[in-house]
Design an enzyme around this catalytic site. Sequence first.
Site, PDB file in Angstrom:
ATOM      1  N   CYS A   1      28.178  56.333  46.710  1.00 36.58           N
ATOM      2  CA  CYS A   1      29.024  57.513  46.521  1.00 36.58           C
ATOM      3  C   CYS A   1      28.824  58.118  45.137  1.00 36.58           C
ATOM      4  CB  CYS A   1      30.483  57.117  46.712  1.00 36.58           C
ATOM      5  SG  CYS A   1      31.621  58.492  46.452  1.00 36.58           S
TER       6      CYS A   1
ATOM      7  N   CYS B   1      30.766  64.629  52.126  1.00 35.38           N
ATOM      8  CA  CYS B   1      31.351  63.345  51.701  1.00 35.38           C
ATOM      9  C   CYS B   1      30.441  62.622  50.731  1.00 35.38           C
ATOM     10  CB  CYS B   1      31.505  62.410  52.893  1.00 35.38           C
ATOM     11  SG  CYS B   1      32.917  62.701  53.899  1.00 35.38           S
TER      12      CYS B   1
ATOM     13  N   GLU C   1      37.026  68.414  42.504  1.00 38.13           N
ATOM     14  CA  GLU C   1      36.488  69.294  43.534  1.00 38.13           C
ATOM     15  C   GLU C   1      37.325  69.209  44.814  1.00 38.13           C
ATOM     16  OE1 GLU C   1      31.882  69.406  41.989  1.00 38.13           O
ATOM     17  OE2 GLU C   1      32.389  67.859  43.411  1.00 38.13           O
TER      18      GLU C   1
ATOM     19  N   CYS D   1      39.633  69.256  52.202  1.00 40.34           N
ATOM     20  CA  CYS D   1      39.314  67.922  51.704  1.00 40.34           C
ATOM     21  C   CYS D   1      39.718  67.910  50.229  1.00 40.34           C
ATOM     22  CB  CYS D   1      37.825  67.667  51.887  1.00 40.34           C
ATOM     23  SG  CYS D   1      37.266  66.122  51.164  1.00 40.34           S
TER      24      CYS D   1
ATOM     25  N   CYS E   1      31.685  52.170  44.747  1.00 41.36           N
ATOM     26  CA  CYS E   1      30.859  52.206  45.952  1.00 41.36           C
ATOM     27  C   CYS E   1      29.473  52.730  45.584  1.00 41.36           C
ATOM     28  CB  CYS E   1      31.506  53.095  47.009  1.00 41.36           C
ATOM     29  SG  CYS E   1      33.207  52.626  47.376  1.00 41.36           S
TER      30      CYS E   1
ATOM     31  N   CYS F   1      36.730  58.163  39.742  1.00 45.91           N
ATOM     32  CA  CYS F   1      37.179  57.111  40.655  1.00 45.91           C
ATOM     33  C   CYS F   1      36.965  55.765  39.991  1.00 45.91           C
ATOM     34  CB  CYS F   1      36.381  57.175  41.961  1.00 45.91           C
ATOM     35  SG  CYS F   1      37.045  56.090  43.254  1.00 45.91           S
TER      36      CYS F   1
HETATM   37  N1  SAH Z   1      38.145  56.594  48.222  1.00 46.68           N
HETATM   38  C1  SAH Z   1      38.458  57.052  49.544  1.00 46.68           C
HETATM   39  C2  SAH Z   1      38.294  58.552  49.738  1.00 46.68           C
HETATM   40  C3  SAH Z   1      37.077  59.225  49.141  1.00 46.68           C
HETATM   41  S1  SAH Z   1      35.524  58.938  49.914  1.00 46.68           S
HETATM   42  C4  SAH Z   1      37.650  56.278  50.573  1.00 46.68           C
HETATM   43  O1  SAH Z   1      36.836  55.445  50.172  1.00 46.68           O
HETATM   44  O2  SAH Z   1      37.857  56.443  51.759  1.00 46.68           O
HETATM   45  C5  SAH Z   1      35.616  59.779  51.441  1.00 46.68           C
HETATM   46  C6  SAH Z   1      34.635  59.257  52.484  1.00 46.68           C
HETATM   47  O3  SAH Z   1      33.292  59.597  52.141  1.00 46.68           O
HETATM   48  C7  SAH Z   1      34.651  57.751  52.626  1.00 46.68           C
HETATM   49  O4  SAH Z   1      34.653  57.381  53.983  1.00 46.68           O
HETATM   50  C8  SAH Z   1      33.357  57.345  51.966  1.00 46.68           C
HETATM   51  O5  SAH Z   1      32.930  56.102  52.411  1.00 46.68           O
HETATM   52  C9  SAH Z   1      32.454  58.477  52.364  1.00 46.68           C
HETATM   53  N2  SAH Z   1      31.243  58.592  51.544  1.00 46.68           N
HETATM   54  C10 SAH Z   1      31.078  58.237  50.254  1.00 46.68           C
HETATM   55  N3  SAH Z   1      29.819  58.488  49.857  1.00 46.68           N
HETATM   56  C11 SAH Z   1      29.183  59.034  50.909  1.00 46.68           C
HETATM   57  C12 SAH Z   1      27.866  59.543  51.114  1.00 46.68           C
HETATM   58  N4  SAH Z   1      26.969  59.547  50.147  1.00 46.68           N
HETATM   59  N5  SAH Z   1      27.560  60.039  52.348  1.00 46.68           N
HETATM   60  C13 SAH Z   1      28.491  60.074  53.327  1.00 46.68           C
HETATM   61  N6  SAH Z   1      29.735  59.626  53.193  1.00 46.68           N
HETATM   62  C14 SAH Z   1      30.087  59.107  51.991  1.00 46.68           C
END
Ligand code: SAH
Length: 345
Positions: A120, A338, A93, A106, A117, A113
């Site tokens: 996420c 995000c 996406e 973005c 986390c 991945c």
């Molecule tokens: N792997 C990379 C890039 C992808 S995530 C990273 O970790 O930075 C992009 C951003 O979205 C990151 O800052 C991540 O912490 C944030 N993110 C992930 N899940 C989220 C959620 N449910 N709500 C808001 N931000 C989130």
Amino acid sequence: MNKKKDIRALTKEALRDFFVENGDKAFRGNQVYEWLWSKASHTFEDMTNVSKATRAMLEENFVINHIKVDSMQRSKDGTIKNGIKLHDGFIVESVLIPTPKRTTACVSSQVGCSLDCKFCATSRLKRMRNLNPDEIYDQVVAIDKQSRLYHNHKLSNIVFMGMGEPLMNYNNVIKSIEKITSPEGLGMSPKRITVSTSGVPKIIKKMADDEVKFNLAVSLHSAIDEVRTSIMPFNTNFPLDDLRESLEYWYEKTERTITYEYIVWKGINDRKEDIQALVKFCGYVPCKVNLIEYNPIDDGEFQQASSSAINNYISNLEMHDITVNVRRSRGKDIDAACGQLANKS
Ligand code: SAH
């Protein structure tokens, strides 16, 4: 099975050599290269300044693997989420985020991945493969087109905050950025590109050694190892001390400020000691903090902290002269914000 080579895997030199070896001029390689990159052409048919015979010869030897916008959803706030189909059928996406002053793409760097986390949505998808440089490039081209079509101006910024961990696909991410910033590609300024990482210390150091010119954002979310490991389990392998050391190295070499992305959750990192730890961490290298709104991914385990908890963060950071921005999320109604990218469709 298609055994033809993807022509965009060739460097400009290799393409020039190919033409010489086939009895043509090296210059023909430049022409074709221009079609492939700056004109982002996906068929040999387009290449009208080379002869039909040459186009047929290219067709015989190569393919142009490319992405297709497979689905498109538009949010009330103008955000567009694209389901992007890759040549082998995988879907990633990419999102266009408009504001009055700019539009940001973005982009994704991996199919799924490999990180885990807990907050996420993408972490629930297994990492299937890395994206190739051209697949990242094509996402930018597609979003630039949408920006011109729907918002009447060209794309202004790029963030690597889609699916995947860019530093776990470092070589291809770097190659894509080379093409995006090159005058022979899209000619965008690296200052308008931000690579966001959960923090892979070894690669952060490599980026510093490579003297990259784009911005670095680190998804921190906690400056206490125990807490960070509980929400980002890979922190066990890359603890905060190692991250900190790599960021100090980055700053020494590049003199460029780091952005920390940070979400405040109820009962997870909304205590006084969490704030104190962040303030301390921010003392190591010049930085700013983006407090990002949490986008629920529907299991209820994580909840955005109260506004008073968030205000505590803001006042404490400001008291220590640390720049802090509060980032409202965009495109929530279409799961484009995000952490919500997970191919629901
Ligand atoms: N792997 C990379 C890039 C992808 S995530 C990273 O970790 O930075 C992009 C951003 O979205 C990151 O800052 C991540 O912490 C944030 N993110 C992930 N899940 C989220 C959620 N449910 N709500 C808001 N931000 C989130």
